[in-house]
Design a protein around this motif. Structure first.
Motif, PDB file in Angstrom:
ATOM      1  N   GLU A 159      36.483  42.434  29.910  1.00  0.00           N
ATOM      2  CA  GLU A 159      35.934  41.449  28.980  1.00  0.00           C
ATOM      3  C   GLU A 159      35.507  42.087  27.661  1.00  0.00           C
ATOM      4  OE1 GLU A 159      32.386  42.597  31.646  1.00  0.00           O
ATOM      5  OE2 GLU A 159      34.575  42.633  31.680  1.00  0.00           O
ATOM      6  N   GLY A 160      35.619  43.417  27.576  1.00  0.00           N
ATOM      7  CA  GLY A 160      35.265  44.130  26.360  1.00  0.00           C
ATOM      8  C   GLY A 160      36.434  44.978  25.878  1.00  0.00           C
ATOM      9  N   LEU A 161      36.115  46.170  25.365  1.00  0.00           N
ATOM     10  CA  LEU A 161      37.139  47.067  24.840  1.00  0.00           C
ATOM     11  C   LEU A 161      38.114  47.525  25.921  1.00  0.00           C
ATOM     12  CD1 LEU A 161      38.187  48.710  22.405  1.00  0.00           C
ATOM     13  CD2 LEU A 161      36.522  50.504  23.018  1.00  0.00           C
ATOM     14  N   GLY A 162      37.696  47.430  27.188  1.00  0.00           N
ATOM     15  CA  GLY A 162      38.556  47.841  28.292  1.00  0.00           C
ATOM     16  C   GLY A 162      39.885  47.111  28.341  1.00  0.00           C
ATOM     17  N   ILE A 163      39.968  45.950  27.716  1.00  0.00           N
ATOM     18  CA  ILE A 163      41.233  45.216  27.691  1.00  0.00           C
ATOM     19  C   ILE A 163      42.321  46.036  27.003  1.00  0.00           C
ATOM     20  CG2 ILE A 163      40.915  43.972  25.512  1.00  0.00           C
ATOM     21  CD1 ILE A 163      42.107  42.362  28.802  1.00  0.00           C
ATOM     22  N   SER A 164      41.927  46.945  26.104  1.00  0.00           N
ATOM     23  CA  SER A 164      42.903  47.766  25.375  1.00  0.00           C
ATOM     24  C   SER A 164      43.529  48.841  26.258  1.00  0.00           C
ATOM     25  CB  SER A 164      42.236  48.417  24.158  1.00  0.00           C
ATOM     26  OG  SER A 164      41.290  49.399  24.562  1.00  0.00           O
ATOM     27  N   LEU A 165      42.975  49.044  27.461  1.00  0.00           N
ATOM     28  CA  LEU A 165      43.533  50.027  28.390  1.00  0.00           C
ATOM     29  C   LEU A 165      44.686  49.460  29.207  1.00  0.00           C
ATOM     30  CD1 LEU A 165      40.191  51.415  29.908  1.00  0.00           C
ATOM     31  CD2 LEU A 165      41.346  52.136  27.813  1.00  0.00           C
ATOM     32  N   LEU A 166      44.902  48.152  29.112  1.00  0.00           N
ATOM     33  CA  LEU A 166      45.775  47.467  30.059  1.00  0.00           C
ATOM     34  C   LEU A 166      47.078  46.991  29.426  1.00  0.00           C
ATOM     35  CD1 LEU A 166      43.024  45.222  31.711  1.00  0.00           C
ATOM     36  CD2 LEU A 166      43.616  47.616  32.229  1.00  0.00           C
ATOM     37  N   ASP A 167      48.105  46.891  30.279  1.00  0.00           N
ATOM     38  CA  ASP A 167      49.377  46.292  29.888  1.00  0.00           C
ATOM     39  C   ASP A 167      49.498  44.856  30.376  1.00  0.00           C
ATOM     40  OD1 ASP A 167      50.816  48.001  28.261  1.00  0.00           O
ATOM     41  OD2 ASP A 167      51.592  49.186  29.934  1.00  0.00           O
ATOM     42  N   ALA A 168      48.887  44.541  31.538  1.00  0.00           N
ATOM     43  CA  ALA A 168      49.014  43.195  32.100  1.00  0.00           C
ATOM     44  C   ALA A 168      47.930  42.943  33.133  1.00  0.00           C
ATOM     45  CB  ALA A 168      50.390  43.014  32.741  1.00  0.00           C
ATOM     46  N   ILE A 169      47.577  41.642  33.269  1.00  0.00           N
ATOM     47  CA  ILE A 169      46.666  41.178  34.314  1.00  0.00           C
ATOM     48  C   ILE A 169      47.317  39.977  34.988  1.00  0.00           C
ATOM     49  CG2 ILE A 169      44.406  40.172  34.841  1.00  0.00           C
ATOM     50  CD1 ILE A 169      43.306  41.541  32.353  1.00  0.00           C
ATOM     51  N   ASP A 170      47.348  39.974  36.307  1.00  0.00           N
ATOM     52  CA  ASP A 170      47.965  38.880  37.056  1.00  0.00           C
ATOM     53  C   ASP A 170      46.963  38.366  38.088  1.00  0.00           C
ATOM     54  OD1 ASP A 170      49.621  37.085  38.308  1.00  0.00           O
ATOM     55  OD2 ASP A 170      50.847  38.591  39.323  1.00  0.00           O
TER      56      ASP A 170
END
Length: 201
Positions: A159-170
């Motif tokens: 929900e924060g800057l951690g989203i930038s670590l990811l390629d996809a969420i399912d």
């Protein structure tokens, strides 16, 4: 016709993230610490661990508040069948993110609802597949210094800057990754007798 008062709702968790999520449904609730040993049992899978702890937390708080409807929840990051809990320290967070880079991690988020007065017990689990980018050591260090997510399973706050670590969420329950699957929680609260859309809510 006089309506029957709703039972009081208690969140069996000290997590600020779960409290903020539960506030979205606009029901009054109190918070109580569950005091449950979260140590995994020998050979326990991440799914079994999350389910056991969610139910144990709900039951522990329900023992103190037997007339209330109690929510318990637990999240375990599942890396190829190995449980990853809250890192607690910077060094452990580095190790977790290094192990997860370029990998698909399943965040097993279990929720249980218990009311001892009525004998109501239900639990469910939301499995969220998260694809991590192939992160460099520098990216990991910069992220951890910026957000310090040491109280989060898997060392990242989506929900924060951690989203930038990811390629996809399912997933099929959008808040599950943050720590409380609200679609499943609302379903169980309705089954336990709470009216989530009453005029008094």
């Amino acid at each position: 016709m006089q309506s029957t008062p709703q039972r009081k709702l208690v969140l069996g968790s000290t997590s600020v993230y779960r409290r903020e999520l539960l506030e979205r449904i606009r029901l009054p609730f109190s918070v109580a610490a569950p005091h449950v040993d979260e140590t995994p049992q020998p050979g326990e899978t991440p799914v079994a661990l999350a389910r056991r702890l969610a139910l144990a937390k709900a039951r522990a708080v329900a023992e103190v508040h037997p007339d209330c409807i109690v929510i318990g929840s637990d999240q375990v990051a599942d890396l190829h069948g190995q449980p990853l809990g809250k890192p607690g320290t910077h060094e452990r967070a580095i190790a977790q993110l290094q192990a997860m880079r370029g990998q698909t991690v399943i965040f097993q988020t279990a929720v249980a609802v218990v009311c001892l007065a009525t004998g109501f017990v239900q639990e469910d689990l939301a499995a969220v597949k998260v694809q991590f980018r192939d992160l460099s050591d520098t990216e990991i260090e910069h992220y951890l210094q910026a957000e310090k997510p040491y109280d989060c399973a898997g060392s990242a706050k989506s929900e924060g800057l951690g989203i930038s670590l990811l390629d996809a969420i399912d997933n099929d329950d959008p808040t599950a990754l943050v720590g409380l699957p609200l679609i499943r929680t609302c379903r169980m609260l309705r089954a336990a007798g709470l009216d989530l859309l009453s005029t008094g809510a």
